[in-house]
Motif scaffolding. Structure first.
Motif, PDB file in Angstrom:
ATOM      1  N   SER A  88       0.889  -1.145  -0.082  1.00  0.00           N
ATOM      2  CA  SER A  88       0.310  -0.009   0.016  1.00  0.00           C
ATOM      3  C   SER A  88       0.877   1.268   0.166  1.00  0.00           C
ATOM      4  CB  SER A  88      -0.894   0.267   1.068  1.00  0.00           C
ATOM      5  OG  SER A  88      -1.603   1.221   1.420  1.00  0.00           O
ATOM      6  N   LEU A  89       0.902   1.879  -1.023  1.00  0.00           N
ATOM      7  CA  LEU A  89       1.500   3.202  -1.202  1.00  0.00           C
ATOM      8  C   LEU A  89       0.856   4.194  -0.259  1.00  0.00           C
ATOM      9  CD1 LEU A  89       4.021   4.757  -2.418  1.00  0.00           C
ATOM     10  CD2 LEU A  89       2.726   5.312  -4.477  1.00  0.00           C
ATOM     11  N   PRO A  90      -0.337   4.440  -0.347  1.00  0.00           N
ATOM     12  CA  PRO A  90      -0.822   5.305   0.751  1.00  0.00           C
ATOM     13  C   PRO A  90      -0.548   5.127   2.163  1.00  0.00           C
ATOM     14  CG  PRO A  90      -2.584   4.789  -0.815  1.00  0.00           C
ATOM     15  CD  PRO A  90      -1.354   3.578  -1.005  1.00  0.00           C
ATOM     16  N   ALA A  91      -0.415   3.718   2.414  1.00  0.00           N
ATOM     17  CA  ALA A  91      -0.197   3.365   3.847  1.00  0.00           C
ATOM     18  C   ALA A  91       1.481   3.915   4.231  1.00  0.00           C
ATOM     19  CB  ALA A  91      -0.172   2.038   4.081  1.00  0.00           C
ATOM     20  N   PHE A  92       2.282   3.789   3.090  1.00  0.00           N
ATOM     21  CA  PHE A  92       3.867   4.186   3.094  1.00  0.00           C
ATOM     22  C   PHE A  92       3.936   5.540   3.533  1.00  0.00           C
ATOM     23  CE2 PHE A  92       7.348   6.029   0.933  1.00  0.00           C
ATOM     24  CZ  PHE A  92       8.474   5.340   1.735  1.00  0.00           C
ATOM     25  N   ILE A  93       2.918   6.466   2.565  1.00  0.00           N
ATOM     26  CA  ILE A  93       3.191   7.972   2.566  1.00  0.00           C
ATOM     27  C   ILE A  93       2.503   8.414   3.764  1.00  0.00           C
ATOM     28  CG2 ILE A  93       2.197  10.013   1.718  1.00  0.00           C
ATOM     29  CD1 ILE A  93       2.347   8.343  -1.414  1.00  0.00           C
ATOM     30  N   ALA A  94       1.419   7.785   4.423  1.00  0.00           N
ATOM     31  CA  ALA A  94       0.988   8.093   5.754  1.00  0.00           C
ATOM     32  C   ALA A  94       1.978   7.830   6.832  1.00  0.00           C
ATOM     33  CB  ALA A  94      -0.345   7.197   6.232  1.00  0.00           C
ATOM     34  N   ALA A  95       2.691   6.754   6.862  1.00  0.00           N
ATOM     35  CA  ALA A  95       3.684   6.526   7.722  1.00  0.00           C
ATOM     36  C   ALA A  95       4.931   7.577   7.678  1.00  0.00           C
ATOM     37  CB  ALA A  95       4.075   4.986   7.565  1.00  0.00           C
ATOM     38  N   PHE A  96       5.289   7.936   6.256  1.00  0.00           N
ATOM     39  CA  PHE A  96       6.408   8.643   6.184  1.00  0.00           C
ATOM     40  C   PHE A  96       6.129  10.036   6.630  1.00  0.00           C
ATOM     41  CE2 PHE A  96       8.974  11.344   3.535  1.00  0.00           C
ATOM     42  CZ  PHE A  96      10.384  10.851   3.565  1.00  0.00           C
ATOM     43  N   THR A  97       4.806  10.655   6.478  1.00  0.00           N
ATOM     44  CA  THR A  97       4.564  11.799   6.845  1.00  0.00           C
ATOM     45  C   THR A  97       3.861  12.112   8.038  1.00  0.00           C
ATOM     46  OG1 THR A  97       2.276  11.656   5.540  1.00  0.00           O
ATOM     47  CG2 THR A  97       4.336  12.603   4.495  1.00  0.00           C
ATOM     48  N   LYS A  98       3.726  11.225   8.924  1.00  0.00           N
ATOM     49  CA  LYS A  98       3.119  11.046  10.194  1.00  0.00           C
ATOM     50  C   LYS A  98       3.436  12.165  11.237  1.00  0.00           C
ATOM     51  CE  LYS A  98       1.560   8.316  13.891  1.00  0.00           C
ATOM     52  NZ  LYS A  98       1.364   6.900  14.603  1.00  0.00           N
ATOM     53  N   ASN A  99       4.862  12.366  11.163  1.00  0.00           N
ATOM     54  CA  ASN A  99       5.380  13.285  12.114  1.00  0.00           C
ATOM     55  C   ASN A  99       6.014  14.525  11.594  1.00  0.00           C
ATOM     56  OD1 ASN A  99       4.674  11.680  14.486  1.00  0.00           O
ATOM     57  ND2 ASN A  99       6.005  10.524  14.140  1.00  0.00           N
ATOM     58  N   THR A 103       6.452  19.944   2.503  1.00  0.00           N
ATOM     59  CA  THR A 103       6.613  21.646   1.999  1.00  0.00           C
ATOM     60  C   THR A 103       5.627  21.471   0.823  1.00  0.00           C
ATOM     61  OG1 THR A 103       8.345  21.019   0.464  1.00  0.00           O
ATOM     62  CG2 THR A 103       8.796  21.521   2.808  1.00  0.00           C
ATOM     63  N   SER A 104       5.147  22.651   0.432  1.00  0.00           N
ATOM     64  CA  SER A 104       4.513  22.943  -0.751  1.00  0.00           C
ATOM     65  C   SER A 104       5.182  22.446  -2.002  1.00  0.00           C
ATOM     66  CB  SER A 104       4.265  24.439  -1.019  1.00  0.00           C
ATOM     67  OG  SER A 104       3.484  24.932   0.192  1.00  0.00           O
ATOM     68  N   GLU A 105       6.523  22.542  -2.244  1.00  0.00           N
ATOM     69  CA  GLU A 105       7.205  21.978  -3.108  1.00  0.00           C
ATOM     70  C   GLU A 105       7.207  20.468  -2.956  1.00  0.00           C
ATOM     71  OE1 GLU A 105      12.076  21.702  -3.835  1.00  0.00           O
ATOM     72  OE2 GLU A 105      11.359  24.097  -4.002  1.00  0.00           O
ATOM     73  N   GLU A 106       7.249  19.901  -2.207  1.00  0.00           N
ATOM     74  CA  GLU A 106       7.208  18.334  -1.752  1.00  0.00           C
ATOM     75  C   GLU A 106       5.920  17.697  -2.597  1.00  0.00           C
ATOM     76  OE1 GLU A 106      10.297  17.239   1.586  1.00  0.00           O
ATOM     77  OE2 GLU A 106       8.413  17.964   2.154  1.00  0.00           O
ATOM     78  N   ALA A 107       4.753  18.618  -2.130  1.00  0.00           N
ATOM     79  CA  ALA A 107       3.590  18.235  -2.336  1.00  0.00           C
ATOM     80  C   ALA A 107       3.395  18.450  -3.901  1.00  0.00           C
ATOM     81  CB  ALA A 107       2.450  19.094  -1.514  1.00  0.00           C
ATOM     82  N   ASP A 108       3.884  19.325  -4.392  1.00  0.00           N
ATOM     83  CA  ASP A 108       3.668  19.710  -5.841  1.00  0.00           C
ATOM     84  C   ASP A 108       4.466  18.448  -6.652  1.00  0.00           C
ATOM     85  OD1 ASP A 108       2.264  21.829  -5.387  1.00  0.00           O
ATOM     86  OD2 ASP A 108       3.861  23.327  -5.686  1.00  0.00           O
ATOM     87  N   LYS A 109       5.584  18.262  -6.109  1.00  0.00           N
ATOM     88  CA  LYS A 109       6.340  17.020  -6.953  1.00  0.00           C
ATOM     89  C   LYS A 109       5.462  15.682  -6.866  1.00  0.00           C
ATOM     90  CE  LYS A 109      10.967  18.803  -6.449  1.00  0.00           C
ATOM     91  NZ  LYS A 109      12.326  18.703  -5.801  1.00  0.00           N
ATOM     92  N   ILE A 110       5.024  15.327  -5.573  1.00  0.00           N
ATOM     93  CA  ILE A 110       4.102  14.403  -5.497  1.00  0.00           C
ATOM     94  C   ILE A 110       2.930  14.197  -6.263  1.00  0.00           C
ATOM     95  CG2 ILE A 110       2.728  12.990  -3.882  1.00  0.00           C
ATOM     96  CD1 ILE A 110       4.711  13.673  -1.769  1.00  0.00           C
TER      97      ILE A 110
END
Length: 123
Positions: A88-99, A103-110
């Motif tokens: 699950s990529l969403p589960a990975f991203i949730a864990a990665f961004t939990k704490n 940044t706006s730049e990171e969100a735009d790249k994603i």
């Protein structure tokens, strides 16, 4: 492709090769002596092991890759997500961004990567 596992030092040595390829095995002996204090035989042993794992080819003393660094790490990343987050990529991203916040730049790249991945599926 078979699963390729690398130890920390093997990965550093592989990165050394990817950064310089094509590179001669004699140049690798010099570089590994400086970076890892390896003897010639150690360098050749590790190089042989990486060739047997299907990462590199040593053709008459010239070492080139059979798989690029980005391909290798892409495969490793996908396996990590599959093994750790049941694919699950969403589960990975949730864990990665939990704490931490993106940044706006990171969100735009994603968002751009997601858009490109969606359009690639349609082709």
């Amino acid at each position: 492709m078979a699963e390729i596992q690398l130890g920390v030092i093997e990965a550093q040595f592989a990165d050394m090769i990817w950064e310089r390829e094509p590179v001669t095995s004699s140049e690798l002996v010099k570089l590994a002596a400086e970076a890892f204090t390896w003897k010639r035989t150690t360098t050749h042993t590790v190089l042989k092991r990486l060739c047997e794992k299907g990462l590199f080819e040593n053709n008459k003393g010239t070492v080139t890759s059979l798989i690029s660094r980005s391909q290798f790490y892409s495969i490793q990343s996908r396996r990590f997500v599959e093994d750790t987050f049941e694919g699950s990529l969403p589960a990975f991203i949730a864990a990665f961004t939990k704490n931490s916040r993106l940044t706006s730049e990171e969100a735009d790249k994603i968002r751009k990567m997601i858009d490109e991945a969606e359009s690639a599926e349609l082709e």
